[in-house]
Design an enzyme around this catalytic site. Structure first.
Site, PDB file in Angstrom:
ATOM      1  N   GLN A 142      41.372  92.377  -6.919  1.00 31.10           N
ATOM      2  CA  GLN A 142      40.223  91.858  -6.180  1.00 31.10           C
ATOM      3  C   GLN A 142      40.692  91.048  -4.980  1.00 31.10           C
ATOM      4  O   GLN A 142      41.362  90.033  -5.134  1.00 31.10           O
ATOM      5  CB  GLN A 142      39.376  90.984  -7.117  1.00 31.10           C
ATOM      6  CG  GLN A 142      38.142  90.381  -6.496  1.00 31.10           C
ATOM      7  CD  GLN A 142      37.391  89.521  -7.508  1.00 31.10           C
ATOM      8  OE1 GLN A 142      37.991  88.841  -8.326  1.00 31.10           O
ATOM      9  NE2 GLN A 142      36.072  89.553  -7.457  1.00 31.10           N
ATOM     10  N   GLU A 260      31.198  89.758 -13.064  1.00 39.16           N
ATOM     11  CA  GLU A 260      32.400  89.090 -13.558  1.00 39.16           C
ATOM     12  C   GLU A 260      32.063  88.092 -14.657  1.00 39.16           C
ATOM     13  O   GLU A 260      32.861  87.872 -15.573  1.00 39.16           O
ATOM     14  CB  GLU A 260      33.095  88.367 -12.399  1.00 39.16           C
ATOM     15  CG  GLU A 260      34.372  87.650 -12.795  1.00 39.16           C
ATOM     16  CD  GLU A 260      35.044  86.958 -11.620  1.00 39.16           C
ATOM     17  OE1 GLU A 260      36.245  86.687 -11.712  1.00 39.16           O
ATOM     18  OE2 GLU A 260      34.364  86.690 -10.611  1.00 39.16           O
ATOM     19  N   GLU A 389      33.496  72.621  -7.305  1.00 38.36           N
ATOM     20  CA  GLU A 389      32.766  72.071  -6.162  1.00 38.36           C
ATOM     21  C   GLU A 389      31.865  73.123  -5.523  1.00 38.36           C
ATOM     22  O   GLU A 389      30.707  72.844  -5.177  1.00 38.36           O
ATOM     23  CB  GLU A 389      33.758  71.524  -5.129  1.00 38.36           C
ATOM     24  CG  GLU A 389      34.534  70.297  -5.590  1.00 38.36           C
ATOM     25  CD  GLU A 389      35.722  70.637  -6.477  1.00 38.36           C
ATOM     26  OE1 GLU A 389      36.386  69.706  -6.948  1.00 38.36           O
ATOM     27  OE2 GLU A 389      35.979  71.841  -6.704  1.00 38.36           O
TER      28      GLU A 389
END
Length: 407
Positions: A142, A260, A389
């Site tokens: 990926q 995912e 975050e």
């Protein structure tokens, strides 16, 4: 609802439950029979931080699974799947994990790219690539993160320009799992010069075995190198190997991220439960379980694992309902936050259970035991796949509608 309708619904539910039990029994029997002989020693190998373990043998195991029809269960039959129900897919992943079967080497193809192609790909792309994913004869990586765009996918700068019948790609990806063994990469590239953020991105399928692609392993805290840097220097891929339309890469990439964090996470939680049980056994063996603070933390970890499962099952059920993009993004982000923080906390708890001996390497070569490796590798859990975050920003800005963070 009439009594007849209620009776019919109860009968249908009972029939489904019976089918599920038979399906689970079939999986358990097959795994018990096949995780023997040359595959017996693969049990438990290849998990996070240990992807280097017996790679060739695990690849052989994956292909053995495929030959028996145990890959791509939820895919349509026309593409080699079984059209298994959501419940059956959950059952498979749970039984696979309970059997301590080896970690799959084909996860990125089967669980990420395959569903993405089914949702967004052309029929030509499906016919070309799905068979290789199904039989585990093509391995994928990926290409999302970059040095200047880690969890901020919209900031990617790797560029692809159209040159006749090809895209020509230049740039760098980083933290690319298993790129050193992959045949292909699904990469997000900027295909519109001058575009910024979510605009002008495209989702390309790029062959890895070609001039212009260089893979450089990154040595991690654990001493292993599952992650890599990938450099594209006038690398090429065919013009037709863009998934979705050019410029729609953000939408397709977000679809991949949703897949995912899908069904395979329930198997992940079984492995987490085994780690927790093993850690509790260590604490009991050396008497550390008598420390009330450690005992409470072990109990809290158990409760946290139940929360992970409840959230995963609820999210999977809603995935089959019509939900807007904001809701889907929020569910995926909450899932990532929950499991990553829980698993990192387990690594920290393991070090506290071990105490001072946990600071010592196993031998002069600096080899790590399973708990040291767990602690070191889980430091990355809250970073890779989208940092905490960024996940919180997604929830606050796209789901709750709060003002964007100052940049």
């Amino acid at each position: 609802m009439s009594a007849i309708q209620t009776s019919d619904s109860a009968a249908a539910a009972a029939a489904q439950a019976g089918d599920d039990r038979r399906f689970a029994a079939e999986i358990r029997a097959w795994l018990a029979e096949n995780l023997e002989g040359r595959f017996r020693e693969l049990r438990g190998l290849g998990g996070p931080g240990s992807e280097h373990e017996a790679f060739d043998e695990r690849l052989e195991w994956d292909r053995h699974l495929a030959a028996a029809g145990w890959t791509c269960l939820g895919w349509p039959k026309r593409y080699g799947g079984r059209e298994a129900t959501l419940r059956q897919q959950v059952i498979f992943h749970e039984e696979y994990a309970k059997a301590d079967a080896p970690a799959r080497v084909s996860h990125l193809g089967e669980e990420l790219l395959g569903p993405t192609l089914l949702a967004f790909g052309t029929e030509e792309q499906k016919q070309r690539f799905l068979p290789g994913i199904k039989t585990v004869t093509q391995l994928w990586c990926q290409g999302y993160s970059e040095p200047g765009a880690g969890s901020d996918l919209a900031a990617v700068s790797t560029a692809a320009r159209r040159d006749g019948d090809h895209w020509v790609i230049n740039g760098q990806k980083i933290w690319t799992s298993l790129a050193h063994v992959a045949d292909w990469c699904f990469a997000v590239c900027r295909t519109e010069p001058g575009s910024t953020r979510h605009q002008g991105l495209s989702y390309l399928l790029v062959p890895m075995k070609q001039p212009g692609v260089q893979v450089r392993p990154i040595v991690q805290l654990t001493g292993t190198s599952e992650f890599n840097e990938v450099f594209f220097d006038d690398a090429r891929t065919e013009a037709g190997l863009v998934v979705g339309e050019p410029g729609e890469g953000w939408r397709v990439a977000m679809g991949t991220l949703t897949f995912e964090r899908g069904i395979s996470t329930v198997g992940q939680q079984i492995r987490f439960a085994r780690e927790l049980a093993d850690l509790e056994a260590v604490a009991r063996a050396d008497g550390r379980i008598d420390d009330p603070l450690l005992a409470e933390r072990l109990d809290r970890a158990w409760v946290g694992l139940r929360v992970l499962r409840a959230h995963a099952l609820r999210t999977l059920e809603s995935a089959h309902e019509t939900v807007d993009a904001r809701t889907a993004a929020g569910q995926a982000s909450v899932s990532k936050l929950l499991w990553a923080d829980w698993h990192r906390g387990l690594g920290e708890l393991a070090m506290d259970v071990l105490g001072a001996p946990g600071l010592l390497a196993q031998n002069s070569a600096g080899e790590l035991d399973q708990w040291q490796r767990l602690f070191l590798f889980t430091r990355a859990d809250t970073i890779y796949g989208g940092s905490d975050e960024v996940q919180r920003n997604i929830i606050s800005e796209r789901v709750l509608g709060l003002p964007r963070e100052a940049r």
